[in-house]
Design an enzyme around this catalytic site. Structure first.
Site, PDB file in Angstrom:
ATOM      1  N   ASP A  12       0.818  -1.213   0.000  1.00  0.00           N
ATOM      2  CA  ASP A  12       0.000   0.000   0.000  1.00  0.00           C
ATOM      3  C   ASP A  12       0.857   1.272   0.000  1.00  0.00           C
ATOM      4  O   ASP A  12       1.979   1.262   0.500  1.00  0.00           O
ATOM      5  CB  ASP A  12      -0.840   0.066   1.287  1.00  0.00           C
ATOM      6  CG  ASP A  12      -2.061  -0.841   1.222  1.00  0.00           C
ATOM      7  OD1 ASP A  12      -2.245  -1.534   0.213  1.00  0.00           O
ATOM      8  OD2 ASP A  12      -2.816  -0.854   2.210  1.00  0.00           O
ATOM      9  N   HIS A 155       3.683  -2.202   3.217  1.00  0.00           N
ATOM     10  CA  HIS A 155       3.670  -0.824   2.701  1.00  0.00           C
ATOM     11  C   HIS A 155       4.972  -0.493   1.969  1.00  0.00           C
ATOM     12  O   HIS A 155       6.060  -0.712   2.524  1.00  0.00           O
ATOM     13  CB  HIS A 155       3.467   0.163   3.856  1.00  0.00           C
ATOM     14  CG  HIS A 155       2.109   0.048   4.491  1.00  0.00           C
ATOM     15  ND1 HIS A 155       1.804  -0.959   5.373  1.00  0.00           N
ATOM     16  CD2 HIS A 155       0.984   0.798   4.346  1.00  0.00           C
ATOM     17  CE1 HIS A 155       0.528  -0.822   5.751  1.00  0.00           C
ATOM     18  NE2 HIS A 155       0.016   0.232   5.150  1.00  0.00           N
TER      19      HIS A 155
HETATM   20 ZN   LIG Z   1      -2.565   3.079   3.265  1.00  0.00          ZN
END
Ligand SMILES: [Zn+2]
Length: 206
Positions: A12, A155
């Site tokens: 992400d 992430h």
């Molecule tokens: Zn996020």
């Protein structure tokens, strides 16, 4: 019949030309695939090169909103803008429209389910947005949770070198344990699972 254990590695908050590229170096090295859930406002004529490289390696680009807001406060109109802005940018850059959506902060409500015509994806993570969680700890937390059909949520935001370090342990270990890395689409297709509405998936076998 392929009875390999499947896992979807997902990232992400990109795209960017630093951490996203470091992650892609590992994906290329180990000849695996992953899915990148991008933030529309991070997409520009430079960072779209990271998405194009990802697609050239067999990865998929999915939707993580335009502004990375808590969307449960939004009207239907605002929700649609968050989705379409990002999907339009992704489609223009890589020629495929995202099919999966990860709500920022995993905050979602019925209006979002009713308004967004995509499958919602969560995943098991390692709190890897927190600098106080070491690379070793990130690796351990994923290994403790991993199982067939799981979505791994990490992430690739700029500066997140600890996740890159964790991946250097995680990817070879999962390969050694017999896991095959697939994209989010492939995870559903290969598992024979049809995505359902009003559902957010952390594992296709949930
Ligand atoms: Zn996020």
């Amino acid at each position: 019949m392929n009875n390999k254990k499947l896992v979807a590695l997902t990232f992400d908050d990109g795209p960017n030309l630093t951490t996203t590229m470091d992650v892609l170096d590992l994906i290329e090295h180990y000849e695996i695939t992953a899915s990148f859930y991008v933030v529309g406002n991070n997409i520009n004529s430079e960072t779209e090169k990271a998405m194009q490289r990802a697609v050239s390696l067999g990865c998929e680009i999915e939707n993580h909103s335009r502004t990375h807001s808590v969307m449960t406060e939004f009207t239907a109109e605002q929700i649609i803008d968050e989705i379409n802005f990002t999907s339009d940018k992704v489609e223009a850059a890589v020629g495929r429209r995202p099919k999966f959506f990860r709500p920022p902060y995993i905050a979602f409500n019925q209006l979002m389910y009713d308004t967004i015509d995509m499958t919602f994806i969560c995943g098991n993570g390692a709190e890897d947005y927190n600098d106080e969680v070491s690379a070793e700890e990130r690796y351990k937390r994923i290994m403790e949770q991993v199982c067939d059909g799981m979505v791994i949520l990490l992430h690739d935001m700029a500066g997140n070198f600890r996740t890159v370090e964790a991946l250097k342990m995680l990817i070879p270990k999962l390969l050694e344990e017999g896991y095959e890395f697939v994209t989010t689409s492939e995870l559903f297709e290969r598992s024979g699972v049809t995505p359902q509405p009003n559902t957010i998936y952390t594992n296709v076998h949930q």
